[in-house]
Design a protein around this motif. Structure first.
Motif, PDB file in Angstrom:
ATOM      1  N   ALA A 126      44.101  56.522  41.890  1.00 11.67           N
ATOM      2  CA  ALA A 126      42.860  56.220  42.604  1.00 11.67           C
ATOM      3  C   ALA A 126      43.221  55.514  43.899  1.00 11.67           C
ATOM      4  O   ALA A 126      44.191  54.766  43.954  1.00 11.67           O
ATOM      5  CB  ALA A 126      41.955  55.324  41.756  1.00 11.67           C
ATOM      6  N   ASN A 127      42.441  55.757  44.918  1.00 11.98           N
ATOM      7  CA  ASN A 127      42.657  55.061  46.168  1.00 11.98           C
ATOM      8  C   ASN A 127      42.506  53.566  45.927  1.00 11.98           C
ATOM      9  O   ASN A 127      41.556  53.122  45.285  1.00 11.98           O
ATOM     10  CB  ASN A 127      41.650  55.551  47.212  1.00 11.98           C
ATOM     11  CG  ASN A 127      41.937  55.006  48.591  1.00 11.98           C
ATOM     12  OD1 ASN A 127      41.847  53.801  48.815  1.00 11.98           O
ATOM     13  ND2 ASN A 127      42.279  55.891  49.505  1.00 11.98           N
ATOM     14  N   ALA A 128      43.434  52.799  46.426  1.00  9.17           N
ATOM     15  CA  ALA A 128      43.427  51.347  46.205  1.00  9.17           C
ATOM     16  C   ALA A 128      42.136  50.695  46.691  1.00  9.17           C
ATOM     17  O   ALA A 128      41.693  49.690  46.130  1.00  9.17           O
ATOM     18  CB  ALA A 128      44.630  50.708  46.890  1.00  9.17           C
ATOM     19  N   LYS A 129      41.506  51.264  47.695  1.00  6.30           N
ATOM     20  CA  LYS A 129      40.278  50.700  48.242  1.00  6.30           C
ATOM     21  C   LYS A 129      39.037  51.109  47.450  1.00  6.30           C
ATOM     22  O   LYS A 129      37.967  50.547  47.645  1.00  6.30           O
ATOM     23  CB  LYS A 129      40.116  51.133  49.699  1.00  6.30           C
ATOM     24  CG  LYS A 129      41.196  50.587  50.602  1.00  6.30           C
ATOM     25  CD  LYS A 129      41.047  51.132  52.004  1.00  6.30           C
ATOM     26  CE  LYS A 129      42.201  50.707  52.883  1.00  6.30           C
ATOM     27  NZ  LYS A 129      42.168  51.346  54.207  1.00  6.30           N
ATOM     28  N   ASN A 130      39.180  52.084  46.559  1.00  9.46           N
ATOM     29  CA  ASN A 130      38.038  52.579  45.790  1.00  9.46           C
ATOM     30  C   ASN A 130      37.866  51.742  44.522  1.00  9.46           C
ATOM     31  O   ASN A 130      38.299  52.110  43.444  1.00  9.46           O
ATOM     32  CB  ASN A 130      38.223  54.063  45.455  1.00  9.46           C
ATOM     33  CG  ASN A 130      36.974  54.684  44.896  1.00  9.46           C
ATOM     34  OD1 ASN A 130      36.071  53.994  44.425  1.00  9.46           O
ATOM     35  ND2 ASN A 130      36.931  56.010  44.932  1.00  9.46           N
ATOM     36  N   LYS A 131      37.241  50.601  44.687  1.00  9.22           N
ATOM     37  CA  LYS A 131      37.095  49.646  43.581  1.00  9.22           C
ATOM     38  C   LYS A 131      36.293  50.212  42.416  1.00  9.22           C
ATOM     39  O   LYS A 131      36.590  49.936  41.253  1.00  9.22           O
ATOM     40  CB  LYS A 131      36.472  48.356  44.085  1.00  9.22           C
ATOM     41  CG  LYS A 131      37.376  47.577  45.023  1.00  9.22           C
ATOM     42  CD  LYS A 131      36.718  46.287  45.465  1.00  9.22           C
ATOM     43  CE  LYS A 131      37.450  45.469  46.478  1.00  9.22           C
ATOM     44  NZ  LYS A 131      38.732  45.754  46.907  1.00  9.22           N
ATOM     45  N   ASN A 132      35.283  51.038  42.700  1.00 11.55           N
ATOM     46  CA  ASN A 132      34.495  51.636  41.618  1.00 11.55           C
ATOM     47  C   ASN A 132      35.336  52.562  40.752  1.00 11.55           C
ATOM     48  O   ASN A 132      35.253  52.529  39.529  1.00 11.55           O
ATOM     49  CB  ASN A 132      33.279  52.383  42.170  1.00 11.55           C
ATOM     50  CG  ASN A 132      32.212  51.462  42.701  1.00 11.55           C
ATOM     51  OD1 ASN A 132      32.140  50.293  42.336  1.00 11.55           O
ATOM     52  ND2 ASN A 132      31.379  51.970  43.592  1.00 11.55           N
ATOM     53  N   PHE A 136      36.315  51.993  36.859  1.00 12.83           N
ATOM     54  CA  PHE A 136      35.987  53.014  35.865  1.00 12.83           C
ATOM     55  C   PHE A 136      37.224  53.388  35.047  1.00 12.83           C
ATOM     56  O   PHE A 136      37.175  53.449  33.822  1.00 12.83           O
ATOM     57  CB  PHE A 136      35.396  54.269  36.519  1.00 12.83           C
ATOM     58  CG  PHE A 136      35.288  55.409  35.557  1.00 12.83           C
ATOM     59  CD1 PHE A 136      34.251  55.453  34.630  1.00 12.83           C
ATOM     60  CD2 PHE A 136      36.245  56.411  35.523  1.00 12.83           C
ATOM     61  CE1 PHE A 136      34.173  56.479  33.706  1.00 12.83           C
ATOM     62  CE2 PHE A 136      36.178  57.437  34.610  1.00 12.83           C
ATOM     63  CZ  PHE A 136      35.130  57.476  33.693  1.00 12.83           C
ATOM     64  N   TYR A 137      38.329  53.648  35.720  1.00 15.13           N
ATOM     65  CA  TYR A 137      39.538  54.053  35.008  1.00 15.13           C
ATOM     66  C   TYR A 137      40.031  52.948  34.077  1.00 15.13           C
ATOM     67  O   TYR A 137      40.447  53.217  32.950  1.00 15.13           O
ATOM     68  CB  TYR A 137      40.630  54.488  35.985  1.00 15.13           C
ATOM     69  CG  TYR A 137      40.298  55.788  36.678  1.00 15.13           C
ATOM     70  CD1 TYR A 137      39.872  56.899  35.955  1.00 15.13           C
ATOM     71  CD2 TYR A 137      40.396  55.922  38.052  1.00 15.13           C
ATOM     72  CE1 TYR A 137      39.549  58.089  36.584  1.00 15.13           C
ATOM     73  CE2 TYR A 137      40.078  57.105  38.689  1.00 15.13           C
ATOM     74  CZ  TYR A 137      39.657  58.183  37.945  1.00 15.13           C
ATOM     75  OH  TYR A 137      39.337  59.361  38.563  1.00 15.13           O
ATOM     76  N   GLN A 138      39.950  51.717  34.520  1.00 12.86           N
ATOM     77  CA  GLN A 138      40.361  50.607  33.652  1.00 12.86           C
ATOM     78  C   GLN A 138      39.436  50.508  32.440  1.00 12.86           C
ATOM     79  O   GLN A 138      39.905  50.331  31.320  1.00 12.86           O
ATOM     80  CB  GLN A 138      40.383  49.297  34.441  1.00 12.86           C
ATOM     81  CG  GLN A 138      41.539  49.249  35.413  1.00 12.86           C
ATOM     82  CD  GLN A 138      41.485  48.056  36.352  1.00 12.86           C
ATOM     83  OE1 GLN A 138      40.449  47.417  36.522  1.00 12.86           O
ATOM     84  NE2 GLN A 138      42.612  47.760  36.982  1.00 12.86           N
ATOM     85  N   ALA A 139      38.144  50.671  32.646  1.00 17.11           N
ATOM     86  CA  ALA A 139      37.186  50.622  31.530  1.00 17.11           C
ATOM     87  C   ALA A 139      37.386  51.798  30.585  1.00 17.11           C
ATOM     88  O   ALA A 139      37.024  51.718  29.401  1.00 17.11           O
ATOM     89  CB  ALA A 139      35.754  50.614  32.066  1.00 17.11           C
ATOM     90  N   SER A 140      37.983  52.885  31.081  1.00 14.55           N
ATOM     91  CA  SER A 140      38.227  54.073  30.253  1.00 14.55           C
ATOM     92  C   SER A 140      39.573  54.027  29.543  1.00 14.55           C
ATOM     93  O   SER A 140      39.958  54.992  28.882  1.00 14.55           O
ATOM     94  CB  SER A 140      38.148  55.332  31.118  1.00 14.55           C
ATOM     95  OG  SER A 140      36.855  55.486  31.631  1.00 14.55           O
ATOM     96  N   GLY A 141      40.301  52.921  29.688  1.00 13.53           N
ATOM     97  CA  GLY A 141      41.552  52.768  28.955  1.00 13.53           C
ATOM     98  C   GLY A 141      42.814  52.873  29.783  1.00 13.53           C
ATOM     99  O   GLY A 141      43.912  52.696  29.272  1.00 13.53           O
ATOM    100  N   PHE A 142      42.694  53.176  31.068  1.00 16.59           N
ATOM    101  CA  PHE A 142      43.871  53.229  31.939  1.00 16.59           C
ATOM    102  C   PHE A 142      44.155  51.804  32.400  1.00 16.59           C
ATOM    103  O   PHE A 142      43.660  51.358  33.423  1.00 16.59           O
ATOM    104  CB  PHE A 142      43.618  54.121  33.158  1.00 16.59           C
ATOM    105  CG  PHE A 142      43.478  55.577  32.836  1.00 16.59           C
ATOM    106  CD1 PHE A 142      44.591  56.400  32.822  1.00 16.59           C
ATOM    107  CD2 PHE A 142      42.240  56.117  32.549  1.00 16.59           C
ATOM    108  CE1 PHE A 142      44.468  57.745  32.535  1.00 16.59           C
ATOM    109  CE2 PHE A 142      42.094  57.461  32.262  1.00 16.59           C
ATOM    110  CZ  PHE A 142      43.215  58.278  32.247  1.00 16.59           C
ATOM    111  N   ASP A 143      44.958  51.085  31.619  1.00 16.13           N
ATOM    112  CA  ASP A 143      45.148  49.670  31.923  1.00 16.13           C
ATOM    113  C   ASP A 143      46.590  49.284  32.231  1.00 16.13           C
ATOM    114  O   ASP A 143      46.890  48.132  32.452  1.00 16.13           O
ATOM    115  CB  ASP A 143      44.620  48.806  30.780  1.00 16.13           C
ATOM    116  CG  ASP A 143      45.339  49.081  29.470  1.00 16.13           C
ATOM    117  OD1 ASP A 143      46.218  49.968  29.433  1.00 16.13           O
ATOM    118  OD2 ASP A 143      45.009  48.418  28.480  1.00 16.13           O
TER     119      ASP A 143
END
Length: 155
Positions: A126-132, A136-143
């Protein structure tokens, strides 16, 4: 609202390309003006989407026979990592359908598919500037942050 998630077919090609163009437009306008806005509907773009649809790694979200979201993935094999892996390559949901759990459903379908194929790792960029997107990816398990990429514009 009864959103159906299913694998894409070649009949969905135009709808997926339309959404990919919206993704490119959003990214181009907000984060990366170097994106080639002609790519999605170019011969190369059409060939890319046909191939991954035929390989069964594109899912669509449908509302009343209209594609309102999609997720496209690609299978990879990293010899240096010694693992079979996949990449969530591109993903978009129409703005009015966001925050309704549709994205999570698409990601879960991709995770199930990957697990059935013996894949043990999925990557996403994800683009580093694209906080949304990052949230989303972190909430989906990409941690587990894996890489950081820097860029420099040369004047």
């Amino acid at each position: 609202m009864n959103i159906v998630i299913r694998k894409a077919s070649l009949e969905d090609l135009k709808g997926v390309q339309d959404l990919n163009y919206k993704l490119f437009d959003f990214e181009h306008e907000n984060f990366d003006s170097s994106l080639n806005m002609e790519w999605t509907f170019s011969d190369e773009g059409e060939k890319y989407f046909k191939k991954i649809i035929e390989n069964g790694t594109v899912w669509v979200a449908i509302d009343n026979d209209k594609i309102i979201g999609y997720l496209a993935g690609i299978m990879k094999s990293y010899n240096s990592i010694n693992a079979k892996s996949a990449e969530l390559d591109n993903f978009y949901i129409e703005e009015k359908y966001r925050r309704l759990g549709i994205g999570k459903r698409l990601v879960n379908e991709y995770k199930k598919y990957c697990k059935n194929k013996g894949i043990d790792t999925i990557y996403v960029t994800a683009n580093a500037k694209n906080k949304n997107a990052r949230s989303f990816y972190q909430a989906s398990g990409f941690d587990d942050e894996y890489e950081v990429t820097y860029k420099m514009k040369i004047d």
